[in-house]
Design a protein around this motif. Structure first.
Motif, PDB file in Angstrom:
ATOM      1  N   CYS A  88      40.668  42.284  35.881  1.00 29.67           N
ATOM      2  CA  CYS A  88      40.166  43.015  35.007  1.00 29.67           C
ATOM      3  C   CYS A  88      40.724  43.788  34.131  1.00 29.67           C
ATOM      4  O   CYS A  88      40.009  44.835  35.688  1.00 29.67           O
ATOM      5  N   ALA A 118      48.272  34.219  37.384  1.00 27.60           N
ATOM      6  CA  ALA A 118      46.478  35.314  37.853  1.00 27.60           C
ATOM      7  C   ALA A 118      45.903  34.724  38.883  1.00 27.60           C
ATOM      8  O   ALA A 118      45.730  33.189  38.612  1.00 27.60           O
ATOM      9  N   SER A 166      40.357  36.033  33.759  1.00 25.31           N
ATOM     10  CA  SER A 166      41.872  36.376  32.986  1.00 25.31           C
ATOM     11  C   SER A 166      41.359  34.776  32.160  1.00 25.31           C
ATOM     12  O   SER A 166      41.636  35.018  31.144  1.00 25.31           O
ATOM     13  N   ASP A 180      39.939  36.260  29.060  1.00 23.36           N
ATOM     14  CA  ASP A 180      40.982  37.622  28.952  1.00 23.36           C
ATOM     15  C   ASP A 180      41.819  37.153  27.972  1.00 23.36           C
ATOM     16  O   ASP A 180      41.903  37.468  26.631  1.00 23.36           O
TER      17      ASP A 180
END
Length: 77
Positions: A13, A37, A42, A45
């Motif tokens: 991040c 990822a 994430s 996010d």
């Protein structure tokens, strides 16, 4: 429908979201981006990113520590 795959494993991040944002800006409305990822942050996010930008988080999953996000480019611009 084809999708672009962006391998962002081992980035932390905020880099996965920033790189995905850059890729989505080059795509046409309705096209899909698959992001791979390994950063557990994430998940939150990408959920926040899609909610704030209008892109659609079609699906996400995790397998063996790799998170996969399918994002549909928003329409309109």
């Amino acid at each position: 429908m084809s999708e672009t795959v962006l391998d962002l494993k081992d980035l932390v991040c905020p880099l996965p979201v920033l790189r995905a944002n850059r890729a989505l800006r080059t795509m046409l409305a309705g096209e899909r981006l698959r992001v791979l990822a390994t950063d557990a942050a994430s998940v939150a996010d990408f959920q926040s990113y899609c909610r704030e930008t209008g892109h659609v988080l079609v699906a996400w999953s995790e397998e063996a520590g790799v998170y996969s996000f399918s994002i549909k480019r928003r329409s309109g611009d």
